[in-house]
Design a protein around this motif. Structure first.
Motif, short mmCIF file in Angstrom:
data_model
loop_
_atom_site.label_atom_id
_atom_site.label_comp_id
_atom_site.label_asym_id
_atom_site.label_seq_id
_atom_site.Cartn_x
_atom_site.Cartn_y
_atom_site.Cartn_z
N PHE A 99 0.86 -1.20 0.00
CA PHE A 99 0.00 0.00 0.00
C PHE A 99 0.89 1.24 0.00
CE2 PHE A 99 -0.55 2.81 3.77
CZ PHE A 99 -1.31 3.82 3.19
N LEU A 136 -4.43 -1.60 1.75
CA LEU A 136 -4.48 -1.17 3.15
C LEU A 136 -5.74 -1.68 3.83
CD1 LEU A 136 -3.54 0.47 5.58
CD2 LEU A 136 -4.65 2.48 4.59
N SER A 137 -6.84 -1.51 3.14
CA SER A 137 -8.12 -1.93 3.71
C SER A 137 -8.13 -3.44 3.97
CB SER A 137 -9.23 -1.53 2.74
OG SER A 137 -10.37 -2.30 2.92
N LYS A 138 -7.58 -4.19 3.03
CA LYS A 138 -7.50 -5.65 3.21
C LYS A 138 -6.61 -6.00 4.42
CE LYS A 138 -8.18 -9.88 2.12
NZ LYS A 138 -9.55 -10.41 2.26
N LEU A 140 -6.05 -4.21 7.03
CA LEU A 140 -6.68 -3.86 8.29
C LEU A 140 -7.86 -4.77 8.61
CD1 LEU A 140 -6.20 -0.01 8.13
CD2 LEU A 140 -4.93 -1.68 9.48
N ARG A 141 -8.49 -5.29 7.57
CA ARG A 141 -9.53 -6.30 7.83
C ARG A 141 -8.89 -7.56 8.39
NH1 ARG A 141 -14.05 -7.19 3.29
NH2 ARG A 141 -14.91 -8.47 4.96
N ARG A 156 -4.10 -4.19 16.75
CA ARG A 156 -3.88 -2.79 17.13
C ARG A 156 -2.44 -2.38 16.82
NH1 ARG A 156 -4.92 -1.60 23.11
NH2 ARG A 156 -2.64 -1.67 23.21
N THR A 159 -2.33 -1.55 13.21
CA THR A 159 -3.09 -0.34 12.91
C THR A 159 -2.30 0.89 13.34
OG1 THR A 159 -5.00 -1.69 13.50
CG2 THR A 159 -5.41 0.61 13.05
N GLU A 160 -1.63 0.78 14.49
CA GLU A 160 -0.81 1.90 14.96
C GLU A 160 0.40 2.10 14.05
OE1 GLU A 160 0.02 1.19 19.09
OE2 GLU A 160 -2.06 1.60 19.64
N VAL A 162 0.46 1.66 10.92
CA VAL A 162 0.00 2.37 9.72
C VAL A 162 -0.03 3.87 9.99
CG1 VAL A 162 -1.96 2.73 8.18
CG2 VAL A 162 -1.27 0.41 8.79
N SER A 163 -0.59 4.26 11.14
CA SER A 163 -0.60 5.70 11.48
C SER A 163 0.82 6.25 11.52
CB SER A 163 -1.22 5.91 12.86
OG SER A 163 -2.59 5.67 12.82
N ILE A 166 2.33 6.77 8.03
CA ILE A 166 1.72 7.91 7.34
C ILE A 166 2.28 9.22 7.89
CG2 ILE A 166 -0.45 9.16 7.01
CD1 ILE A 166 -1.81 6.37 6.86
N ARG A 167 2.41 9.27 9.22
CA ARG A 167 2.99 10.44 9.86
C ARG A 167 4.44 10.64 9.37
NH1 ARG A 167 2.32 13.65 14.60
NH2 ARG A 167 0.15 13.03 14.69
N GLN A 169 5.71 9.62 6.52
CA GLN A 169 5.69 10.04 5.11
C GLN A 169 5.35 11.53 5.02
OE1 GLN A 169 6.73 8.51 2.54
NE2 GLN A 169 5.88 9.66 0.82
N ALA A 170 4.46 12.00 5.91
CA ALA A 170 4.12 13.43 5.92
C ALA A 170 5.35 14.26 6.27
CB ALA A 170 3.00 13.70 6.92
N HIS B 38 -0.60 14.46 11.61
CA HIS B 38 0.57 15.28 11.35
C HIS B 38 0.07 16.66 10.89
CE1 HIS B 38 4.07 16.90 9.23
NE2 HIS B 38 4.80 16.00 9.87
N ARG B 40 0.87 18.83 8.75
CA ARG B 40 0.72 19.04 7.31
C ARG B 40 -0.57 18.39 6.80
NH1 ARG B 40 5.59 17.71 5.92
NH2 ARG B 40 6.19 19.90 5.83
N LEU B 41 -0.87 17.20 7.32
CA LEU B 41 -2.06 16.48 6.87
C LEU B 41 -3.32 17.03 7.53
CD1 LEU B 41 -0.55 12.89 6.87
CD2 LEU B 41 -0.48 14.64 5.09
N LEU B 130 -2.04 11.40 0.70
CA LEU B 130 -1.55 11.06 2.04
C LEU B 130 -2.53 11.53 3.13
CD1 LEU B 130 0.88 9.66 3.37
CD2 LEU B 130 1.92 11.92 3.64
N SER B 137 -6.78 5.85 8.08
CA SER B 137 -6.06 5.18 9.16
C SER B 137 -6.61 5.59 10.53
CB SER B 137 -4.57 5.52 9.02
OG SER B 137 -3.91 5.38 10.23
N ARG B 141 -8.38 3.19 13.27
CA ARG B 141 -7.91 3.09 14.66
C ARG B 141 -9.06 3.33 15.63
NH1 ARG B 141 -2.33 6.04 16.06
NH2 ARG B 141 -2.68 4.93 18.02
N THR B 159 -15.00 -1.46 8.99
CA THR B 159 -13.87 -1.95 8.19
C THR B 159 -14.38 -2.62 6.92
OG1 THR B 159 -12.88 -2.43 10.34
CG2 THR B 159 -11.67 -3.13 8.42
N VAL B 162 -15.47 -0.06 4.39
CA VAL B 162 -14.35 0.53 3.65
C VAL B 162 -14.00 -0.35 2.45
CG1 VAL B 162 -11.90 1.13 3.74
CG2 VAL B 162 -13.42 1.80 5.61
N ILE B 166 -14.35 0.79 -1.61
CA ILE B 166 -13.19 0.72 -2.52
C ILE B 166 -13.53 -0.15 -3.73
CG2 ILE B 166 -10.84 -0.18 -2.75
CD1 ILE B 166 -10.41 0.75 0.19
#
Lengths: 366, 366
Positions: A99, A136-138, A140-141, A156, A159-160, A162-163, A166-167, A169-170, B38, B40-41, B130, B137, B141, B159, B162, B166
């Motif tokens: 993803f 991503l959705s798959k 998390l399922r 969990r 899932t954390e 992933v957050s 993303i943070r 990457q930002a 974040h 920025r996001l 992003l 995300s 969570r 979930t 989602v 998609i």
């Protein structure tokens, strides 16, 4: 322990065998997961994974070593679980990884991955984004169905992660064109979360599925976090001085996009004359020719940026391996993980420390 | 029951009051959730939500009615729970909704939303993608922490929603330029999942948080699914014949991008001379001028595509309201939901059936 020797050939072979074995155990479930997506998105994902051509014709191969799956499997083994216990977590981490690759390739405008056009180039930005969403959705399922330790449920954990990525990457997006007089190691480390967050998630999900004690999971996650920083810094070095033929990416990639990578930041903060000249050149805008990029690379090197980056990567790898020994897991399995950690850095063609922090390699890691 | 009268002014006022009340109850928690991203996001998301200008200056308003939050709250009320019980689910559905808008605007190359440039236009494709990832995300969570009925955990419900949206969006991408002689209602209905999946998820998550019986949750979800189809078909009509000033979108949007919307599909399958002429014109490629687009719209209308779409939207709305009465929930609260369902279609400026399937409107919905 940083004596600068590389993994012995035997140790490297053992790691490769382990990777191949973990991949073989995980790939069928990964194929199943991708196969459950909408056919249009399954095709894009399969292309991205190297399984097929743009028109769907199978290639018969899988691109990539599935390192994240191996981390999850080996982490589970370190706490006494078999491969099968770890597979759902291993598959979910690979889904999350892909993803993020699908989206990052678009974000970074990368047109090549492993020598092939990236998915957004082939299928368009929208479909590539949607395929990433689907992976991503798959993931998390799948994680929602997982069990784990009560304090650290596997789902969990991921899932954390992933957050966190993303943070990261930002923060990473912010490194492009960051003012040369203000960028520092903190900005860089925040961006490392894009790599470290997932590697930490991989070992944490594997250990959680093995019912590891919470403290062990946390220490293991910290070890993988350091591995991620080491990797990111090593990647930066490769992006400037690596062989485009070997990496499958264009030369000077990060310099070309005016990104503040670790060697560049270290050079800018070196207090050297070369560092000042580098700052002056980076402050001028506009596209840069190949000669200018080569000169920038030379200045980064002369200012000590490359050496400092290589030292930092080694230090983080050392710490990662040291932390592995503190997790309370099975020593033989941890040796396998340590060897894998080193292999990750070896793949960049750099010299990495010999095994030492955990009991000597015993060719374990089944 | 499809007598064609619109919601009475009083009923419409009650719905608006309910929407405002649900929004007021949910907005602080939504702001908190976005604020944890974040910076920025968070900025990109806040701009997208209408809360601020591109440079971060607050606008003091929220764009949109937060319909999905209201659906979750009213569904919870229908099964005896208070607003507070539903808020985490309501916030999560709004996060998912805005994740999908951020990505869909890019996918559909939409440059305007509610009369403002879309986030990808303002901040670039990568950052907008992003930000969408971050909202998704965050939503997942939040759902991972939610409780619900044992058979239908609230988190899993969302979930799954989602995945469904998609999949629907993937089908929707396929409607652009679909061969005129092969497109059918099934292709269209598969794409409706992008709308129906989330509306179903909204009521299911609200009802699950209220510990509704599984059968009630399923029926409520089916009702919202029909509402989603009705809405999608009505949206198609608006996209061709709606007032660009009112919708904030360009005229003939879907015809311009050669999309097989419901009125177009109905016209193509009408067996009329106008339908054949339409098929001929749609089969020729190349950009179309405004005159050509107006002529296409006229042919769709003449072939009965518009009338058929309006009838279909009404039928699905009727069935949605009918199903509400079968959920076993509190009749007064269900009346409120039924009024909201009708209001959703009213907002398109079309005539919708008067209340009938559930006990007569009693101005309830609290």
């Amino acid at each position: 322990m940083s004596d600068g020797t590389v993994l012995s050939d035997t140790a490297a072979d053992v790691v490769k065998e382990t990777l191949a074995e973990c991949r073989a155990a995980t790939l069928p479930a990964l194929r199943d997961a991708v196969g459950e997506l909408h056919p249009r998105l399954a095709r894009i994902s399969a292309y991205h994974l190297g399984w097929c051509e743009p028109d769907g014709r199978p290639t018969g191969v899988h691109a990539g070593k599935m390192l994240r799956a191996a981390l999850a499997v080996l982490a589970a083994r370190a706490f006494g679980a078999g491969t099968r216990t770890a597979v759902p977590g291993a598959v979910a981490t690979e889904l999350v990884h892909n993803f993020s690759l699908l989206h990052d390739d678009l974000m970074d405008a990368d047109e090549l991955r492993r020598g092939r056009p990236t998915a957004w180039v082939v299928f368009g930005a929208g479909p590539a984004v949607l395929a990433g969403d689907a992976l991503l959705s798959k993931a998390l399922r799948m994680t929602a169905e997982m069990k784990g330790t009560p304090e650290q449920p596997a789902g969990r954990t991921l899932t954390e992660a992933v957050s966190t990525i993303i943070r990261g990457q930002a923060a990473d997006l912010g490194l492009d064109g960051f003012p040369v007089d203000r960028v520092g190691a903190d900005d860089y480390l925040a961006a490392c979360a894009k790599t470290s967050g997932l590697l930490g998630g991989c070992v944490a999900v594997g250990a959680s599925l093995a019912d590891a004690p919470a403290a062990g999971v946390r220490t293991l996650q910290a070890a993988a976090w350091d591995l991620g920083v080491a990797w990111q810094v090593a990647d930066d070095v490769e992006s400037i001085w690596g062989d485009p033929a070997a990496s499958g990416k264009p030369a000077f990639g990060d310099l070309r996009r005016d990104k503040r990578t670790y060697p560049v930041i270290a050079a800018l903060r070196s207090g050297t004359a070369a560092g000042s000249r580098l700052a002056g050149r980076l402050s001028s805008s506009g596209a840069r020719g190949e000669d200018e990029l080569a000169e920038l690379a030379r200045l980064v090197d002369e200012a000590g940026g490359r050496a400092e980056a290589e030292r930092t990567a080694r230090e983080h790898l050392d710490r990662a391996v040291h932390l592995l020994g503190k997790t309370g897991g099975d020593p033989v399995a941890l040796d396998g993980l340590a060897a894998l950690f080193r292999h990750v850095l070896d793949r960049h063609g750099r010299r990495t420390p010999a095994p030492a922090a955990t009991p000597a390699m015993r060719g374990a890691a089944r």
